[in-house]
Design a protein around this motif. Structure first.
Motif, mmCIF file in Angstrom:
data_model
loop_
_atom_site.group_PDB
_atom_site.id
_atom_site.type_symbol
_atom_site.label_atom_id
_atom_site.label_comp_id
_atom_site.label_asym_id
_atom_site.label_seq_id
_atom_site.Cartn_x
_atom_site.Cartn_y
_atom_site.Cartn_z
ATOM 1 N N GLN A 9 0.870 -1.136 0.231
ATOM 2 C CA GLN A 9 -0.086 0.231 -0.065
ATOM 3 C C GLN A 9 0.932 1.283 0.025
ATOM 4 N N LEU A 10 1.958 1.208 0.709
ATOM 5 C CA LEU A 10 2.758 2.386 0.832
ATOM 6 C C LEU A 10 3.413 2.598 -0.611
ATOM 7 N N LEU A 11 3.855 1.454 -1.190
ATOM 8 C CA LEU A 11 4.419 1.593 -2.639
ATOM 9 C C LEU A 11 3.484 2.156 -3.772
ATOM 10 N N LYS A 12 2.145 1.701 -3.346
ATOM 11 C CA LYS A 12 1.010 2.327 -4.436
ATOM 12 C C LYS A 12 0.952 3.653 -4.220
ATOM 13 N N ARG A 13 1.156 4.015 -2.980
ATOM 14 C CA ARG A 13 0.830 5.647 -3.187
ATOM 15 C C ARG A 13 1.999 6.437 -3.850
ATOM 16 N N TYR A 14 3.080 5.928 -4.223
ATOM 17 C CA TYR A 14 4.031 6.505 -5.114
ATOM 18 C C TYR A 14 3.941 5.868 -6.384
ATOM 19 N N GLY A 15 2.825 5.173 -6.872
ATOM 20 C CA GLY A 15 2.639 4.614 -8.110
ATOM 21 C C GLY A 15 3.453 3.452 -8.445
ATOM 22 N N THR A 16 3.894 2.783 -7.529
ATOM 23 C CA THR A 16 4.527 1.268 -7.979
ATOM 24 C C THR A 16 3.431 0.052 -7.297
ATOM 25 N N PHE A 17 3.498 -0.539 -8.319
ATOM 26 C CA PHE A 17 2.521 -1.786 -8.284
ATOM 27 C C PHE A 17 3.505 -3.013 -8.574
ATOM 28 N N ILE A 18 3.514 -3.882 -7.754
ATOM 29 C CA ILE A 18 4.644 -4.855 -7.804
ATOM 30 C C ILE A 18 3.801 -6.340 -7.807
ATOM 31 N N TYR A 19 3.753 -7.117 -8.644
ATOM 32 C CA TYR A 19 3.237 -8.510 -8.788
ATOM 33 C C TYR A 19 3.972 -9.248 -10.067
ATOM 34 N N THR A 20 4.695 -10.281 -9.681
ATOM 35 C CA THR A 20 5.556 -10.965 -10.746
ATOM 36 C C THR A 20 4.881 -12.629 -10.678
ATOM 37 N N GLY A 21 4.369 -12.789 -9.603
ATOM 38 C CA GLY A 21 3.697 -14.282 -9.468
ATOM 39 C C GLY A 21 4.969 -15.118 -8.714
ATOM 40 N N LEU A 27 9.174 -9.546 -3.258
ATOM 41 C CA LEU A 27 9.886 -9.156 -2.061
ATOM 42 C C LEU A 27 11.168 -8.414 -2.484
ATOM 43 N N ASN A 28 11.967 -8.803 -3.345
ATOM 44 C CA ASN A 28 13.331 -8.509 -3.588
ATOM 45 C C ASN A 28 13.018 -7.119 -4.372
ATOM 46 N N LEU A 29 11.994 -7.098 -5.248
ATOM 47 C CA LEU A 29 11.616 -5.626 -6.056
ATOM 48 C C LEU A 29 11.156 -4.754 -4.841
ATOM 49 N N MET A 30 10.339 -5.037 -4.024
ATOM 50 C CA MET A 30 9.781 -4.155 -3.125
ATOM 51 C C MET A 30 10.946 -3.554 -2.304
ATOM 52 N N GLU A 31 11.799 -4.367 -2.017
ATOM 53 C CA GLU A 31 13.093 -3.808 -1.104
ATOM 54 C C GLU A 31 13.645 -2.732 -1.774
ATOM 55 N N MET A 32 13.873 -3.067 -3.066
ATOM 56 C CA MET A 32 14.786 -2.052 -4.003
ATOM 57 C C MET A 32 14.061 -0.790 -4.209
ATOM 58 N N GLU A 33 12.581 -0.856 -4.336
ATOM 59 C CA GLU A 33 11.680 0.358 -4.253
ATOM 60 C C GLU A 33 11.775 1.091 -3.149
ATOM 61 N N VAL A 50 11.148 -0.090 9.380
ATOM 62 C CA VAL A 50 10.199 -1.304 9.498
ATOM 63 C C VAL A 50 9.897 -1.935 8.295
ATOM 64 N N ALA A 51 9.954 -1.372 7.138
ATOM 65 C CA ALA A 51 9.580 -2.177 5.758
ATOM 66 C C ALA A 51 10.696 -2.906 5.556
ATOM 67 N N LYS A 52 11.966 -2.534 5.758
ATOM 68 C CA LYS A 52 13.064 -3.362 5.700
ATOM 69 C C LYS A 52 13.000 -4.597 6.421
ATOM 70 N N LEU A 53 12.497 -4.490 7.961
ATOM 71 C CA LEU A 53 12.658 -5.472 8.674
ATOM 72 C C LEU A 53 11.517 -6.632 8.462
ATOM 73 N N LEU A 54 10.265 -5.914 8.078
ATOM 74 C CA LEU A 54 9.286 -6.970 7.664
ATOM 75 C C LEU A 54 9.517 -7.744 6.221
ATOM 76 N N LEU A 55 10.527 -7.117 5.302
ATOM 77 C CA LEU A 55 10.849 -7.774 4.061
ATOM 78 C C LEU A 55 11.870 -8.783 4.404
ATOM 79 N N VAL A 56 12.752 -8.565 5.257
ATOM 80 C CA VAL A 56 13.707 -9.615 5.552
ATOM 81 C C VAL A 56 13.002 -10.760 6.533
ATOM 82 N N ARG A 57 12.122 -10.407 7.285
ATOM 83 C CA ARG A 57 11.400 -11.302 7.988
ATOM 84 C C ARG A 57 10.740 -12.469 6.988
ATOM 85 N N GLU A 58 9.940 -11.556 6.011
ATOM 86 C CA GLU A 58 9.316 -12.704 4.922
ATOM 87 C C GLU A 58 10.229 -13.188 4.406
#
Length: 71
Positions: A9-21, A27-33, A50-58
């Motif tokens: 949702q945070l990324l969508k606020r900045y126009g970034t939609f990530i879904y590759t399947g 998760l890697n693309l989200m981290e880069m963004e 917080v975002a980095k921590l959540l991404l690493v955990r996932e």
């Protein structure tokens, strides 16, 4: 921010939609963004951390699942 969904949702606020399947790829693309948004000062350090921590955990959770499936 409590979940990967919140990061999306945070990324969508900045126009970034990530879904590759591919969950790990997403998760890697989200981290880069997130890195880029922080470097450009669009998000605060608390949001970034917080975002980095959540991404690493996932990513770790996925790695553990793959390891358990291969054992």
């Amino acid at each position: 921010m409590n979940s990967i969904y919140d990061i999306q949702q945070l990324l969508k606020r900045y126009g970034t939609f990530i879904y590759t399947g591919d969950r790990l790829g997403d998760l890697n693309l989200m981290e880069m963004e997130i890195d880029e948004l922080y470097q450009m000062k669009f998000i605060k350090i608390q949001e970034y951390q917080v975002a980095k921590l959540l991404l690493v955990r996932e990513k770790n959770r996925i790695a553990r699942q793959k390891g358990a499936n291969n054992a």
